[in-house]
Structures are given as structure tokens and as C-alpha cells.
Design a protein around this motif. Structure first.
Motif, PDB file in Angstrom:
ATOM      1  N   LEU A 486       0.855  -1.208   0.134  1.00 26.80           N
ATOM      2  CA  LEU A 486       0.370  -0.245  -0.210  1.00 26.80           C
ATOM      3  C   LEU A 486       0.877   1.128   0.275  1.00 26.80           C
ATOM      4  O   LEU A 486       0.242   2.494  -0.284  1.00 26.80           O
ATOM      5  CB  LEU A 486      -1.159   0.000   1.504  1.00 26.80           C
ATOM      6  CG  LEU A 486      -2.471  -0.781   1.769  1.00 26.80           C
ATOM      7  CD1 LEU A 486      -3.308  -0.394   2.823  1.00 26.80           C
ATOM      8  CD2 LEU A 486      -2.917  -0.763   0.365  1.00 26.80           C
ATOM      9  N   VAL A 487       1.868   1.302   1.079  1.00 30.76           N
ATOM     10  CA  VAL A 487       3.257   2.520   1.119  1.00 30.76           C
ATOM     11  C   VAL A 487       3.875   2.120  -0.218  1.00 30.76           C
ATOM     12  O   VAL A 487       4.049   3.551  -0.921  1.00 30.76           O
ATOM     13  CB  VAL A 487       3.781   2.384   1.999  1.00 30.76           C
ATOM     14  CG1 VAL A 487       5.053   3.314   2.223  1.00 30.76           C
ATOM     15  CG2 VAL A 487       2.775   2.146   3.680  1.00 30.76           C
ATOM     16  N   HIS A 488       4.739   1.627  -0.966  1.00 29.85           N
ATOM     17  CA  HIS A 488       4.841   1.459  -2.349  1.00 29.85           C
ATOM     18  C   HIS A 488       4.320   1.984  -3.524  1.00 29.85           C
ATOM     19  O   HIS A 488       4.194   3.139  -4.419  1.00 29.85           O
ATOM     20  CB  HIS A 488       5.198   0.158  -2.840  1.00 29.85           C
ATOM     21  CG  HIS A 488       6.164   0.512  -3.557  1.00 29.85           C
ATOM     22  ND1 HIS A 488       7.305   0.638  -3.686  1.00 29.85           N
ATOM     23  CD2 HIS A 488       5.536  -0.323  -5.136  1.00 29.85           C
ATOM     24  CE1 HIS A 488       8.147   0.511  -5.837  1.00 29.85           C
ATOM     25  NE2 HIS A 488       7.253  -0.081  -5.985  1.00 29.85           N
ATOM     26  N   TYR A 489       2.647   1.821  -3.474  1.00 28.38           N
ATOM     27  CA  TYR A 489       1.576   2.157  -4.257  1.00 28.38           C
ATOM     28  C   TYR A 489       0.378   3.101  -3.914  1.00 28.38           C
ATOM     29  O   TYR A 489      -0.023   3.240  -4.593  1.00 28.38           O
ATOM     30  CB  TYR A 489       0.933   0.881  -5.178  1.00 28.38           C
ATOM     31  CG  TYR A 489       1.724  -0.120  -6.458  1.00 28.38           C
ATOM     32  CD1 TYR A 489       2.402   0.162  -7.055  1.00 28.38           C
ATOM     33  CD2 TYR A 489       2.126  -0.849  -5.766  1.00 28.38           C
ATOM     34  CE1 TYR A 489       3.452  -0.129  -7.930  1.00 28.38           C
ATOM     35  CE2 TYR A 489       3.261  -2.485  -6.417  1.00 28.38           C
ATOM     36  CZ  TYR A 489       3.397  -1.907  -6.799  1.00 28.38           C
ATOM     37  OH  TYR A 489       3.786  -2.110  -7.627  1.00 28.38           O
ATOM     38  N   LYS A 490       1.290   4.202  -3.238  1.00 30.29           N
ATOM     39  CA  LYS A 490       0.437   5.244  -2.480  1.00 30.29           C
ATOM     40  C   LYS A 490      -0.664   6.160  -3.083  1.00 30.29           C
ATOM     41  O   LYS A 490      -1.556   6.116  -2.895  1.00 30.29           O
ATOM     42  CB  LYS A 490       0.652   5.863  -1.351  1.00 30.29           C
ATOM     43  CG  LYS A 490       2.563   6.585  -1.687  1.00 30.29           C
ATOM     44  CD  LYS A 490       2.994   7.139  -0.675  1.00 30.29           C
ATOM     45  CE  LYS A 490       4.360   8.098  -0.914  1.00 30.29           C
ATOM     46  NZ  LYS A 490       5.010   6.990  -1.421  1.00 30.29           N
ATOM     47  N   ILE A 491       0.535   6.130  -4.274  1.00 32.56           N
ATOM     48  CA  ILE A 491      -0.433   7.466  -5.151  1.00 32.56           C
ATOM     49  C   ILE A 491      -1.503   6.799  -6.200  1.00 32.56           C
ATOM     50  O   ILE A 491      -2.727   7.252  -6.015  1.00 32.56           O
ATOM     51  CB  ILE A 491       0.070   7.238  -6.265  1.00 32.56           C
ATOM     52  CG1 ILE A 491       1.498   9.087  -5.716  1.00 32.56           C
ATOM     53  CG2 ILE A 491      -0.550   8.709  -7.425  1.00 32.56           C
ATOM     54  CD1 ILE A 491       2.558   9.139  -6.185  1.00 32.56           C
ATOM     55  N   VAL A 492      -0.904   5.571  -6.283  1.00 31.55           N
ATOM     56  CA  VAL A 492      -2.317   4.023  -6.985  1.00 31.55           C
ATOM     57  C   VAL A 492      -3.612   4.082  -6.386  1.00 31.55           C
ATOM     58  O   VAL A 492      -4.757   4.459  -6.313  1.00 31.55           O
ATOM     59  CB  VAL A 492      -1.293   3.135  -7.436  1.00 31.55           C
ATOM     60  CG1 VAL A 492      -2.502   2.442  -8.289  1.00 31.55           C
ATOM     61  CG2 VAL A 492      -0.418   3.345  -9.152  1.00 31.55           C
ATOM     62  N   PHE A 493      -2.928   4.111  -5.564  1.00 38.51           N
ATOM     63  CA  PHE A 493      -4.240   3.613  -4.042  1.00 38.51           C
ATOM     64  C   PHE A 493      -5.146   4.912  -3.394  1.00 38.51           C
ATOM     65  O   PHE A 493      -5.981   4.805  -2.867  1.00 38.51           O
ATOM     66  CB  PHE A 493      -4.151   2.760  -2.951  1.00 38.51           C
ATOM     67  CG  PHE A 493      -3.502   1.564  -3.292  1.00 38.51           C
ATOM     68  CD1 PHE A 493      -4.202   1.116  -3.372  1.00 38.51           C
ATOM     69  CD2 PHE A 493      -2.279   0.976  -3.092  1.00 38.51           C
ATOM     70  CE1 PHE A 493      -4.306  -0.463  -4.045  1.00 38.51           C
ATOM     71  CE2 PHE A 493      -1.534  -0.187  -3.285  1.00 38.51           C
ATOM     72  CZ  PHE A 493      -2.624  -0.990  -3.940  1.00 38.51           C
ATOM     73  N   ILE A 494      -4.439   6.078  -4.005  1.00 37.40           N
ATOM     74  CA  ILE A 494      -4.709   7.157  -2.698  1.00 37.40           C
ATOM     75  C   ILE A 494      -6.184   8.248  -4.395  1.00 37.40           C
ATOM     76  O   ILE A 494      -7.500   7.785  -4.357  1.00 37.40           O
ATOM     77  CB  ILE A 494      -3.980   8.696  -2.755  1.00 37.40           C
ATOM     78  CG1 ILE A 494      -3.466   8.268  -1.041  1.00 37.40           C
ATOM     79  CG2 ILE A 494      -4.985   9.691  -3.574  1.00 37.40           C
ATOM     80  CD1 ILE A 494      -2.303   9.394  -1.232  1.00 37.40           C
ATOM     81  N   ILE A 495      -5.612   7.450  -5.433  1.00 34.77           N
ATOM     82  CA  ILE A 495      -6.741   7.601  -6.838  1.00 34.77           C
ATOM     83  C   ILE A 495      -7.425   6.525  -6.836  1.00 34.77           C
ATOM     84  O   ILE A 495      -8.885   7.385  -6.882  1.00 34.77           O
ATOM     85  CB  ILE A 495      -5.742   7.848  -8.068  1.00 34.77           C
ATOM     86  CG1 ILE A 495      -4.437   8.825  -8.351  1.00 34.77           C
ATOM     87  CG2 ILE A 495      -6.765   7.758  -9.665  1.00 34.77           C
ATOM     88  CD1 ILE A 495      -3.388   9.262  -9.163  1.00 34.77           C
ATOM     89  N   MET A 496      -7.152   5.259  -6.449  1.00 33.23           N
ATOM     90  CA  MET A 496      -8.587   4.560  -6.302  1.00 33.23           C
ATOM     91  C   MET A 496      -9.369   4.925  -5.567  1.00 33.23           C
ATOM     92  O   MET A 496     -11.024   4.727  -6.109  1.00 33.23           O
ATOM     93  CB  MET A 496      -8.043   2.607  -6.090  1.00 33.23           C
ATOM     94  CG  MET A 496      -7.060   2.474  -7.319  1.00 33.23           C
ATOM     95  SD  MET A 496      -5.947   0.967  -7.004  1.00 33.23           S
ATOM     96  CE  MET A 496      -8.061  -0.237  -5.830  1.00 33.23           C
ATOM     97  N   ILE A 497      -9.000   5.471  -4.487  1.00 30.77           N
ATOM     98  CA  ILE A 497      -9.989   5.563  -3.241  1.00 30.77           C
ATOM     99  C   ILE A 497     -10.454   6.781  -3.838  1.00 30.77           C
ATOM    100  O   ILE A 497     -12.431   7.309  -3.624  1.00 30.77           O
ATOM    101  CB  ILE A 497      -9.085   6.108  -1.866  1.00 30.77           C
ATOM    102  CG1 ILE A 497      -8.807   5.258  -1.474  1.00 30.77           C
ATOM    103  CG2 ILE A 497     -10.269   7.138  -1.246  1.00 30.77           C
ATOM    104  CD1 ILE A 497      -8.029   4.839  -0.070  1.00 30.77           C
ATOM    105  N   ILE A 498     -10.140   8.205  -4.352  1.00 32.49           N
ATOM    106  CA  ILE A 498     -11.216   9.510  -4.507  1.00 32.49           C
ATOM    107  C   ILE A 498     -11.727   8.551  -5.950  1.00 32.49           C
ATOM    108  O   ILE A 498     -13.027   9.495  -6.021  1.00 32.49           O
ATOM    109  CB  ILE A 498      -9.940  10.528  -5.349  1.00 32.49           C
ATOM    110  CG1 ILE A 498      -9.085  10.519  -4.304  1.00 32.49           C
ATOM    111  CG2 ILE A 498     -10.557  10.770  -6.320  1.00 32.49           C
ATOM    112  CD1 ILE A 498      -7.938  11.335  -4.552  1.00 32.49           C
ATOM    113  N   GLY A 499     -11.090   7.873  -6.726  1.00 31.11           N
ATOM    114  CA  GLY A 499     -12.563   6.718  -8.003  1.00 31.11           C
ATOM    115  C   GLY A 499     -13.777   6.827  -6.739  1.00 31.11           C
ATOM    116  O   GLY A 499     -14.567   6.772  -7.393  1.00 31.11           O
TER     117      GLY A 499
END
Length: 552
Positions: A486-499
């Protein structure tokens, strides 16, 4: 000038894709000329036909000839159906239209599927030969077309269904045929929705063709809003998370933990929604700017509370097409015809054979045997089977429409099974009529989880890839390193949460946001458009990212 030359001449390196600047230069030039012609209806239609054919040529090259063939054949068949007073002749003509379209679709889309299935079943080694290319090469000494491969024309599944609906709607006396082949060609090839939908029904779009163009202030506001929304969905919620996370995982699932594979699948549900609904949002927006209404294709599908509800919200133009032109003609929920049982049996045998798992084969054979015995012995059981067989058949064929592979048929069948199971569960569920928020949340959670889970058969490159995915889920979840992922791909997961959060926002909030955009001054709209463009540009990759549904 070189850029304009690249845009307005055919080149595989410069396709006209909504997410690339070339398309918007093309649209700006095309729209300027449209503004000079739109008051003259016949000239407008002829112009839009020409630029639509050019758009398809830029996308698919000489496959534009297949589009023209479908257009010409169905135009004249539609005329013959309308002018015929003999019912048998009308049935023969509408059947001819359906057969021509489905055979064309089958040749390009399912030749390898049928050949590979035949070879696997009968242990033969037949190879696919492009007989159409062989025939075309016969007119010249040069071999322009390759004969050892059949390439799928972009969007053939979409415009094939549109031409079928035209002939069938004439047969059903829902519409009268268009007098001009130019007008009909415009209906078939209208470029915003040509290659990835939404599927436009003749009874809805044909009446618009002969009406004057009126682009109201409301149309302009909604059209630009839809375009901006679609670009965000596609370039940020779909492309960015795919390029920076999901594609890596799905390419080599055995190199990642089960937890990472599950997160990739959850991300894929957002990607495919952002990709496909983003395309249709842009298509609807472009059409509005030219005075035409395209059907809504998505209605917050991840708010669905059961599988049936999901398919009323997802790819609505396909779901309703299959309902009206396949499910109901087969008998709907009233009865299963002999054709229904035969086709369903063939598809089930194919799925079982493709899986190649003796346990699955035994389970399916046992279930079919038990249901057959019970149906013979108890009429009530037979009635239930008849009520659901056409539903399952429609979902299986819907899966096959999406891809020429047994894994797509399996995906469609699982979705159909989800609908059937819910039909009986709701009769005994203690939560069915509950108005509590937790019950509603639980229904959405279960539905989303099921839809996301079965998508592994949609996204997996092959059954071998899917097996590797399952293996990692069962044997290597690796929760200890979940936080590190989750930390390594944090930007991806933040965008997923926003989406996902933006998707699950109340519809009233979304309507208010659109209303505020519509009532804002023009300079505010300009600022918003600029910010969206900059945001999308920042997420843009030089790697070509086609829309997922182009392959269908």
C-alpha cells in the motif's frame, strides 16, 4: 503543417483517439465546417457521414469497406422489408439481414474461436485462412492483404448490432426506413459512438436524422461537462492506475502476492468503469455539441444492490439490446424453446471442455442430471427451469459478445448465475425489505465483491493466467507485507479511493455539481477546462492506451 498532414492522412501511429491531441485538432476543424453547414439537413448528414467514414478509416484503415458493406446491404434490405406485404417474405428478409450481419461478425471475430474449439474437440489441426483477403488479392498480382491472419475490425460488434436493430425495428413496424442511403450511412457510422458505443437503437436515433440541428445552451453546458468528466475518468481513474499498477500485476500474477492480486482486481473494476464510461461520456458530449442525443450507458453501476440491478446500470445499451432482440424473442421468462436448450447445452459443454477440470465436469454433469430428473418428475421444477433458461442463455451469449473465448462465456454464465441465485434468495432474505443503512451497504458490498471477483475471467489473459491468480490467492496472501504494498503504490491507491468515493457520492450531489458548472460564467468554464486538461496531461503517458472496449 506536418501535424495536420498526420491527422488527415491514414497512419497507424496517429489514430484519432479521444485522449490524444490529434483527435481534438480533427474535431475543431470538423466542427468549424459543421457550423457552416448544419442548417441544411441533407448537406449536414452527408458531411457527418464523410467525416465519420474518415474517422473510421483513421482507426481501422481499409476495414471501412466492411462498414460500407453492412450499410449498403441493410439499407436495401430495410426497404424491401417495408415494401413487402407478404409476411413470409418479410420474415425471410429480416432473417437475411440478421444472418448477413452475424456471419460477418462471426467471420472476423470468432474464426479463431470456432477453429480452435473444433481442433481441440476433434484433435485436428486446421488453421485459419483469411479467404476474404485471398479473394481480394486475386484482383491483382500484388498481395496487399495477408491471408494467414484475420484481424478484428474495431467496433464491428457495435455497428453490427445497430444495423440489426434497424432491420428488426422496420419488421416490427417501429420505424419507417430512411429514404436516403446517405442518411442511413450517417446513422450507422456517426463517429462519436462508432467504435465503442453506446449502441444506438434505430427507433431512437433515426428520427433525429431528419430534424434540424438545435444546440441549446443546456446542450453546450452538458456536452462540455460530459467531455471533461469522461477525460478524467479515462486518463486518471483508468489509464494512470493501470499503467502504474494493474498491468504489471496481471501480466505476471505469480510474481505478486495474493493480496496484491486482489488489490489489482479491485483496481481493475475502477479501471474498466473509468475507461468505458469515460468513452461514452465523451461520445455523448460530442454528440450534444452537434445537436444529437445518445442513450445513457451507465448509471452508477457500483451502487447496484444485486446482480440484476448491476446489469440495469452497466452498459445499458447492450443489456437492453440483448433483452429486446434476444431474451424476449426466445420466450423471456415464460418458457424455454428447443433452440434455447440446444444453444445453452452447446455453450455449457464448451465451458466445461475449456476448463478441462474433471471435478468441474463432474459437478456440472451431476447438477444437469439432477435438474433434468426433477424437471421430469415435478412440473414446478420444470417451470422454474423454463423461467431461467433464457436468462442464462442471454448472459452466456452476452459474455461471448465481449470476447471470442470460453473464459468470456464463463464470465457471462457466472453473472447469469448471480442473477438467478438472487431471484430465489430475495424470497427468503430477512434483509430484502430492510430500510436500514447497514442492510443497503451490505447489499452493495456483496454485489460489488461478486462483480469484481468474476472479472478475473474478463481480465485474465488466459485460463493459465487465471489459474496463477487463484494459486497466489490460495497459497500466498502475504498479509505481512500488505502495508508495504500500500505504501509503495500509495499514489495509485489514493487515486483509487478518490475514484470510488466520487462514484459512490449521492446523485443529488453530482447533479448539483453539474448545475453549478452549467450556471457558471464562461470564464469559469474555461478555467475548469484548463485545469482538467493540465491534470490529464500530468497523468498522460507516451504509451498508447486504447479504450478497452475497442477490442469488442
Amino acid at each position: 503543417m506536418n501535424r495536420l498532414k498526420d491527422i488527415f492522412t491514414f497512419s497507424e501511429e496517429f489514430p484519432l483517439i479521444f485522449t490524444q491531441i490529434n483527435f481534438w485538432i480533427f474535431f475543431a476543424v470538423a466542427y468549424f465546417i459543421f457550423a457552416l453547414l448544419y442548417k441544411r439537413i441533407h448537406l449536414r448528414n452527408a458531411y457527418l457521414l464523410l467525416i465519420s467514414l474518415f474517422f473510421y478509416y483513421k482507426t481501422s484503415g481499409l476495414f471501412v469497406g466492411i462498414l460500407l458493406f453492412s450499410t449498403v446491404s441493410d439499407f436495401f434490405i430495410g426497404k424491401f422489408i417495408y415494401n413487402s406485404t407478404h409476411e413470409l417474405k418479410r420474415k425471410i428478409l429480416v432473417t437475411l439481414s440478421v444472418c448477413i450481419n452475424l456471419l460477418t461478425l462471426s467471420y472476423f471475430k470468432y474464426a479463431y474461436f470456432f477453429t480452435d474449439s473444433f481442433n481441440a474437440l476433434f484433435h485436428t489441426d486446421y488453421e485459419v485462412v483469411n479467404w476474404l483477403a485471398l479473394w481480394a488479392n486475386g484482383f491483382t498480382d500484388l498481395s496487399y492483404f495477408t491471408v494467414d491472419a484475420i484481424i478484428l475490425p474495431v467496433g464491428i460488434s457495435f455497428y453490427t448490432f445497430q444495423t440489426i436493430s434497424y432491420s428488426v425495428d422496420i419488421y416490427r413496424s417501429k420505424i419507417t426506413p430512411l429514404n436516403s442511403i446517405v442518411d442511413f450511412g450517417f446513422y450507422v457510422s456517426f463517429f462519436p459512438q462508432l467504435v465503442a458505443g453506446p449502441i444506438v437503437r434505430a427507433e431512437h436515433f433515426v428520427p433525429q436524422i431528419t430534424r434540424p440541428t438545435i444546440v441549446s445552451k443546456e446542450d453546450f453546458n452538458k456536452g462540455t461537462f460530459m467531455i471533461l468528466k469522461g477525460l478524467i475518468k479515462k486518463m486518471i481513474f483508468a489509464d494512470y492506475i493501470a499503467m502504474h499498477f494493474m498491468d504489471r500485476v496481471f501480466d505476471t500474477p505469480d510474481m505478486y502476492s495474493g493480496f496484491t492480486n486482489i488489490m489489482a482486481l479491485i483496481g481493475y473494476s475502477l479501471q474498466i468503469y473509468g475507461d468505458f464510461s469515460g468513452y461514452t461520456d465523451i461520445a455523448i458530449g460530442l454528440a450534444l455539441l452537434m445537436g444529437f442525443q445518445l442513450p445513457v450507458n451507465f448509471n452508477s453501476p457500483y451502487k447496484a444492490i444485486n446482480c440484476g440491478d448491476f446489469w440495469k446500470r452497466w452498459h445499458i445499451s447492450l443489456s437492453t439490446w440483448l433483452r429486446d432482440y434476444l431474451y424476449i424473442p426466445l420466450g423471456g421468462n415464460r418458457k424455454g424453446t428447443i433452440a434455447s436448450f440446444i444453444i445453452l447445452s452447446v455453450l455449457l459443454i464448451g465451458v466445461v471442455f475449456a476448463l478441462g477440470d474433471p471435478i468441474v465436469t463432474a459437478v456440472v454433469a451431476f447438477v444437469v442430471l439432477v435438474l433434468g430428473v426433477l424437471a421430469i418428475r415435478y412440473k414446478a421444477v420444470g417451470k422454474h427451469i423454463n423461467a431461467n433458461i433464457n436468462l442464462m442463455l442471454t448472459m452466456l451469449i452476452g459474455g461471448l459478445w465481449h470476447g471470442a473465448s470460453w473464459k468470456f462465456v464463463l464470465w457471462g454464465g457466472l453473472n447469469g448465475l448471480g442473477i438467478v441465485v438472487y431471484k430465489y434468495w430475495r424470497k427468503v432474505s430477512p434483509y430484502e425489505n430492510s430500510t436500514k443503512w447497514f442492510s443497503h451497504f451490505w447489499k452493495i458490498f456483496i454485489t460489488f465483491s461478486f462483480i469484481t471477483y468474476v472479472r478475473i475471467y474478463f481480465r485474465g489473459e488466459s485460463m493459465d493466467h487465471i489459474s496463477k491468480w487463484y494459486h497466489q490467492i490460495v497459497t500466498n496472501m502475504d498479509f505481512e507485507n500488505a502495508l508495504a504494498v500500500l505504501v509503495h503504490y500509495k499514489i495509485v491507491f489514493i487515486i483509487m479511493i478518490i475514484g470510488y468515493v466520487s462514484h459512490w457520492l449521492p446523485q443529488k450531489f453530482k447533479d448539483n455539481l453539474e448545475s453549478k458548472y452549467a450556471t457558471s460564467p464562461i470564464y469559469v468554464k474555461g478555467i475548469v477546462a484548463t485545469l482538467v486538461s493540465v491534470l490529464c496531461y500530468q497523468a498522460f503517458s507516451s504509451d498508447f492506451q486504447p479504450f478497452i472496449y475497442f477490442q469488442f
